[in-house]
Scaffold this active site. Structure first.
Site, PDB file in Angstrom:
ATOM      1  N   ASP A  55      -3.991  -4.177  -4.126  1.00  0.00           N
ATOM      2  CA  ASP A  55      -3.527  -3.558  -5.375  1.00  0.00           C
ATOM      3  C   ASP A  55      -4.692  -2.894  -6.094  1.00  0.00           C
ATOM      4  O   ASP A  55      -5.715  -3.530  -6.353  1.00  0.00           O
ATOM      5  CB  ASP A  55      -2.869  -4.611  -6.275  1.00  0.00           C
ATOM      6  N   SER A 105       2.034  -0.168 -10.470  1.00  0.00           N
ATOM      7  CA  SER A 105       2.297  -0.902  -9.225  1.00  0.00           C
ATOM      8  C   SER A 105       3.782  -0.979  -8.891  1.00  0.00           C
ATOM      9  O   SER A 105       4.149  -1.146  -7.733  1.00  0.00           O
ATOM     10  CB  SER A 105       1.738  -2.323  -9.327  1.00  0.00           C
ATOM     11  N   PHE A 272       1.989 -21.648  -6.546  1.00  0.00           N
ATOM     12  CA  PHE A 272       0.725 -22.363  -6.596  1.00  0.00           C
ATOM     13  C   PHE A 272       0.011 -22.297  -7.946  1.00  0.00           C
ATOM     14  O   PHE A 272      -1.098 -22.803  -8.069  1.00  0.00           O
ATOM     15  CB  PHE A 272      -0.192 -21.845  -5.488  1.00  0.00           C
ATOM     16  N   GLU A 315       0.054  -9.062  -0.577  1.00  0.00           N
ATOM     17  CA  GLU A 315      -0.679  -8.348  -1.614  1.00  0.00           C
ATOM     18  C   GLU A 315      -1.945  -9.099  -2.028  1.00  0.00           C
ATOM     19  O   GLU A 315      -1.889 -10.270  -2.389  1.00  0.00           O
ATOM     20  CB  GLU A 315       0.189  -8.173  -2.872  1.00  0.00           C
ATOM     21  N   ASP A 320      -6.818  -5.369  -8.422  1.00  0.00           N
ATOM     22  CA  ASP A 320      -6.315  -4.651  -9.602  1.00  0.00           C
ATOM     23  C   ASP A 320      -6.555  -5.424 -10.891  1.00  0.00           C
ATOM     24  O   ASP A 320      -7.011  -4.865 -11.882  1.00  0.00           O
ATOM     25  CB  ASP A 320      -4.817  -4.405  -9.413  1.00  0.00           C
ATOM     26  N   HIS A 324      -8.905  -4.083 -13.965  1.00  0.00           N
ATOM     27  CA  HIS A 324      -8.396  -3.879 -15.331  1.00  0.00           C
ATOM     28  C   HIS A 324      -9.368  -4.445 -16.356  1.00  0.00           C
ATOM     29  O   HIS A 324      -9.457  -3.967 -17.474  1.00  0.00           O
ATOM     30  CB  HIS A 324      -7.027  -4.546 -15.507  1.00  0.00           C
ATOM     31  N   ASP A 361      -1.444   0.643  -3.663  1.00  0.00           N
ATOM     32  CA  ASP A 361      -0.369   1.279  -4.425  1.00  0.00           C
ATOM     33  C   ASP A 361      -0.908   2.388  -5.321  1.00  0.00           C
ATOM     34  O   ASP A 361      -0.211   3.317  -5.679  1.00  0.00           O
ATOM     35  CB  ASP A 361       0.400   0.229  -5.235  1.00  0.00           C
ATOM     36  N   HIS A 362      -2.181   2.270  -5.698  1.00  0.00           N
ATOM     37  CA  HIS A 362      -2.854   3.257  -6.548  1.00  0.00           C
ATOM     38  C   HIS A 362      -4.324   2.908  -6.558  1.00  0.00           C
ATOM     39  O   HIS A 362      -4.720   1.850  -6.056  1.00  0.00           O
ATOM     40  CB  HIS A 362      -2.289   3.237  -7.970  1.00  0.00           C
ATOM     41  N   HIS A 441      -5.196   2.731 -14.417  1.00  0.00           N
ATOM     42  CA  HIS A 441      -5.197   3.084 -12.995  1.00  0.00           C
ATOM     43  C   HIS A 441      -5.716   4.505 -12.813  1.00  0.00           C
ATOM     44  O   HIS A 441      -5.723   5.290 -13.762  1.00  0.00           O
ATOM     45  CB  HIS A 441      -3.770   3.029 -12.432  1.00  0.00           C
TER      46      HIS A 441
HETATM   47 ZN   LIG Z   1      -2.766  -2.538 -12.417  1.00  0.00          ZN
END
Ligand SMILES: [Zn+2]
Length: 498
Positions: A55, A105, A272, A315, A320, A324, A361-362, A441
């Protein structure tokens, strides 16, 4: 390249200042070429498909991630290879959404899983959907590749280091006009009245014909009622009990229980953590939480035991999440985690019958600036063999920086000037050009790595939604998106259907 080699051979040795052909890089390059020339043409029928999503893993994250991973092993980072960089085929995916230049996403995975780009924040629906509009989502719903795989008699599963109701894992099983509808309390009353249900219920209550056989990740809170641990469900449902009510069903909540799961059929749910799984960098938080490689390996063992062929979505979400936060150290750690999980999948599967795809995804707005000599840590200051190469103001600067994010200058307050110890610490936030609470993103194309049946179709530059077409074709060369029943025999090659 061949012409160049030919001309090189014609030149008298004395005309050369150096004999490039003896240079180790040249020799390695020649060996790589030989390997490429000997590469067999991939087949046209996949028994299994494993789709890995890093991601937010743009090409910049791959480059920085390989340097980070190599250096972490005491090797030269620049020439290190992540596992998926050894896959034979590669291409570029255009990730924009139906309404935005830069995708989130939700659309990012939805386009790959359905073959149709939708609007940002929507999942498992086409581009007629309106955001947070339940009614529009019900008519825009499209079956995902994972659901189609199930319907054709295969097994299907989803694994993530995020919550299992987060956008990317929801791309396997979910259909919503808004990704935030994760537990019942997240839905507005009009959406409930119109017949929409939250993603946790969609995962657990899907009809037998399309329900995931396996789901591993976090987000326990979306599955249990208020008053039960971290539960946030207002409807009083305990979805873990609903899951367990099915014959042979299993439910696990820690790494120990996951590792002792026998590889047999029957639905398996693993939750989890509450929320996303912690970073493996945070060893005290990560105690008894499985790693991505552990979850991926177990998922493959369980799905393969069904002997029907399978689809698995994996994933590495934290690339990601930490981008961020402008925290390159943890983001790049998770690129390495993805690399280990892909390695496990490569070792456990046969390229003759399993299509492995690794993509994103990006992207994210990470930049790798020049100056540092090869041995300098990628997360540190720009230094030439230990000597700082400052910015235009004479201050130290870091090799990595971001376009946007919390590392940016806030209200005109300059960031503290980093030193090498601060910059290389796991908690450091790399500087950003524009201050934002959470980094945005980035919109450039992302790489797609693949091996196995139909992987040669994933070359060049294509729409993210095209990846769906290739997966559907690999599962069903003659019928395309109408997925055929899985073939029983391994290594059976079909003629190209169309
Ligand atoms: Zn993101």
């Amino acid at each position: 390249m061949k012409t160049f080699l030919f001309l090189l051979a014609l030149l008298p040795a004395t005309a050369m200042a150096a004999d490039a052909t003896k240079n180790p890089q040249f020799v390695a390059g020649r060996a790589a070429l030989e390997q490429a020339l000997d590469r067999p043409q991939p087949g046209r029928h996949a028994r299994n498909i494993i789709l890995f999503i890093g991601d937010g893993m743009g090409i910049n994250s791959v480059t920085a991630g390989r340097i980070f991973a190599g250096q972490a092993r005491g090797l030269d980072g620049a020439s290190y290879k992540l596992s998926f960089e050894t896959l034979p085929f590669g291409g570029f995916s255009k990730t924009y959404s139906a309404d935005k230049l830069v995708t989130d996403s939700a659309n990012g995975i939805s386009a790959i899983m359905t073959g149709v780009k939708t609007i940002n924040a929507a999942i498992g629906v086409d581009d007629t959907v309106r955001t947070k509009d339940c009614q529009s989502a019900l008519s825009a719903r499209i079956e995902t590749l994972a659901e189609q795989a199930k319907r054709s008699g295969r097994a299907a599963g989803v694994v993530t280091t995020a919550g299992i109701t987060d956008a990317t894992p929801a791309g396997a099983y979910g259909h919503v006009p808004f990704r935030g509808w994760r537990a019942d309390a997240d839905l507005p009353p009009d959406a409930v009245k119109a017949g929409c249900v939250d993603l946790a219920r969609q995962l657990v209550e899907a009809p037998d014909a399309v329900r995931m056989d396996l789901a591993f990740g976090g987000d326990l809170q979306d599955f249990v009622p208020v008053g039960t641990g971290p539960g946030k469900r207002a409807d009083g449902r305990d979805l873990t009990k609903t899951w367990l009510a099915r014959p042979g069903a299993r439910y696990v909540t820690d790494a120990g229980a996951l590792s002792s799961l026998a590889p047999r059929g029957g639905p398996v749910l693993g939750l989890f953590a509450s929320g996303d799984l912690p970073s493996p960098v945070d060893t005290d938080l990560h105690k008894n939480v499985p790693t991505l490689v552990e979850m991926t390996s177990k998922a493959i063992d369980i799905l393969a035991a069904k002997k029907t062929g399978y689809f698995l979505l994996v994933e590495s979400a934290s690339i990601d999440k930490w981008h961020h936060a402008n925290n390159a150290y943890r983001a790049l750690t998770d690129v390495d985690e993805l690399s280990k999980a892909v390695r496990a999948a490569m070792d456990k599967t046969d390229p003759n019958d399993t299509l492995i795809i690794v993509t994103a995804d990006h992207s994210h707005g990470l930049v790798i600036s020049a100056g540092s000599s090869r041995e300098e840590p990628i997360t540190g200051l720009v230094r030439n063999h230990g000597v700082n190469l400052p910015d235009g103001n004479g201050n130290p600067r870091t090799t990595l920086s971001y376009a946007t994010g919390p590392g940016g200058p806030r209200d005109g307050v300059a960031r503290p000037i980093p030193d090498e110890a601060a910059a290389t610490s796991p908690d450091y936030r790399q500087p950003a050009l524009v201050y934002m609470e959470s980094a945005q993103h980035a919109g450039e194309d992302v790489p797609v790595y693949s091996r196995g049946p139909d992987s040669d179709l994933l070359t060049g530059t294509f729409e993210s939604s095209y990846i769906y077409q290739v997966m559907a074709h690999a599962f069903s060369p003659a019928d395309g998106p109408r997925l055929a029943k899985p073939v029983k025999t391994h290594r059976r090659r079909h003629a190209h259907g169309r």
